[in-house]
Design a protein around this motif. Structure first.
Motif, PDB file in Angstrom:
ATOM      1  N   LYS A  11       0.855  -1.203   0.000  1.00  0.00           N
ATOM      2  CA  LYS A  11       0.000   0.000   0.000  1.00  0.00           C
ATOM      3  C   LYS A  11       0.892   1.256   0.000  1.00  0.00           C
ATOM      4  O   LYS A  11       1.921   1.265  -0.669  1.00  0.00           O
ATOM      5  CB  LYS A  11      -0.957  -0.016   1.190  1.00  0.00           C
ATOM      6  N   GLU A 169     -10.626 -11.129  -1.538  1.00  0.00           N
ATOM      7  CA  GLU A 169     -10.336 -10.281  -0.383  1.00  0.00           C
ATOM      8  C   GLU A 169     -11.645  -9.725   0.169  1.00  0.00           C
ATOM      9  O   GLU A 169     -12.122  -8.675  -0.285  1.00  0.00           O
ATOM     10  CB  GLU A 169      -9.431  -9.116  -0.796  1.00  0.00           C
ATOM     11  N   GLY A 175      -7.196  -5.382   6.688  1.00  0.00           N
ATOM     12  CA  GLY A 175      -6.653  -4.428   7.662  1.00  0.00           C
ATOM     13  C   GLY A 175      -7.406  -4.371   8.969  1.00  0.00           C
ATOM     14  O   GLY A 175      -7.184  -3.462   9.770  1.00  0.00           O
TER      15      GLY A 175
END
Ligand code: PEP
Length: 258
Positions: A11, A169, A175
């Protein structure tokens, strides 16, 4: 037989210096080449790709990008083409990550255009799909996945050589520290593979790797990776530290030996 792919999505993290330090920390932790070692990939931010190229050249680690533009070139300020990525010897590009869908207006249609551009330019796309928490709670997971697969692969010929990778995902797992259970992951992966089988046939469906992404860590990786339709991981947080990334790679290697 599909080889595991363990891919890190950095990221918007790390600098050039931190990329060099990560490589120096990771590379000695990897086993000497063996048939069971997974394919290993790091996808850093664009400005770090030259450093990744330098640090990982000649090693077991490949590098790739987190996005690309569908056009070959032109007046697209701030964008990056497939050819630019190829000139840095990138092998893979992540397409349609949920953060790009949510924050940068990526759609299944824009993903299809990028996947086609990546494949025709010689990059291997990792196409991200997955449902939100609301969609899962509303029993819409399969509908969402089906639409993302049908629309996102519209006009794409995945072939039988495994150039296309799909990453399942679930958005609620990214996260958050709350990974899908391995049962949930296997169910979604099997559904995605069935969609590929329906549209592109058995050989293509068997060749496409389907990665799980969403809070994969050393502690849950083995459980997820042992499922028959889970062919690796797309890993955010745990790819930022060499120790945790290497531990996930070791789990994949151990499972491949069985
Ligand atoms: C991701 O960014 O694709 C991801 C799965 O992140 P995390 O592992 O941190 O959930």
């Amino acid at each position: 037989m599909r080889r595991f792919l363990i891919a890190g999505n950095w990221k918007m993290h790390k600098t050039v210096q931190e990329t060099e330090a990560f490589a120096a920390d990771l590379l000695p932790r990897l086993s000497a080449g063996s048939a069971s070692r997974p394919d290993i990939l790091i996808c850093p931010g664009f400005p770090l790709l030259a450093a990744a190229h330098k640090a990982f050249s000649g090693s077991a680690v490949s590098w790739g990008a987190q996005n690309c533009h569908a056009e070959a070139g032109g007046a697209y300020t701030g964008e990056v083409s497939v050819e630019m990525l190829k000139s840095l010897d990138c092998t893979y590009v992540i397409i349609g990550h949920s953060e790009r869908r949510a924050m940068f207006a990526e759609t299944n249609q824009s993903c299809a255009a990028k996947i086609k551009a990546a494949m025709s330019g010689g990059l291997k796309p990792i196409y991200c799909v997955g449902e939100t928490l609301e969609e899962r709670r509303g029993n819409l997971t399969n509908d969402v996945l089906q639409r993302q697969i049908v629309e996102g692969l519209d006009g794409v010929e995945p072939g039988v050589d495994g150039v296309l990778t799909i990453a399942y995902e679930p958005v609620w797992a990214i996260g958050t520290g709350l990974a899908a259970t391995s049962e949930m992951a296997e169910e979604a992966h099997a559904f995605i593979r069935a969609q590929l089988r329906d549209k592109h046939g058995e050989k293509t469906a068997e060749a496409v790797r389907i990665l799980y992404g969403g809070s994969m860590k050393p502690g849950n990786a083995a459980d997820l990776l042992k499922r028959p339709n889970v062919d690796g991981g797309l890993i955010g947080g745990a790819s930022l530290e060499a120790e945790s990334f290497a531990a996930i790679i070791s789990h994949a290697e151990a499972l491949a030996e069985h």
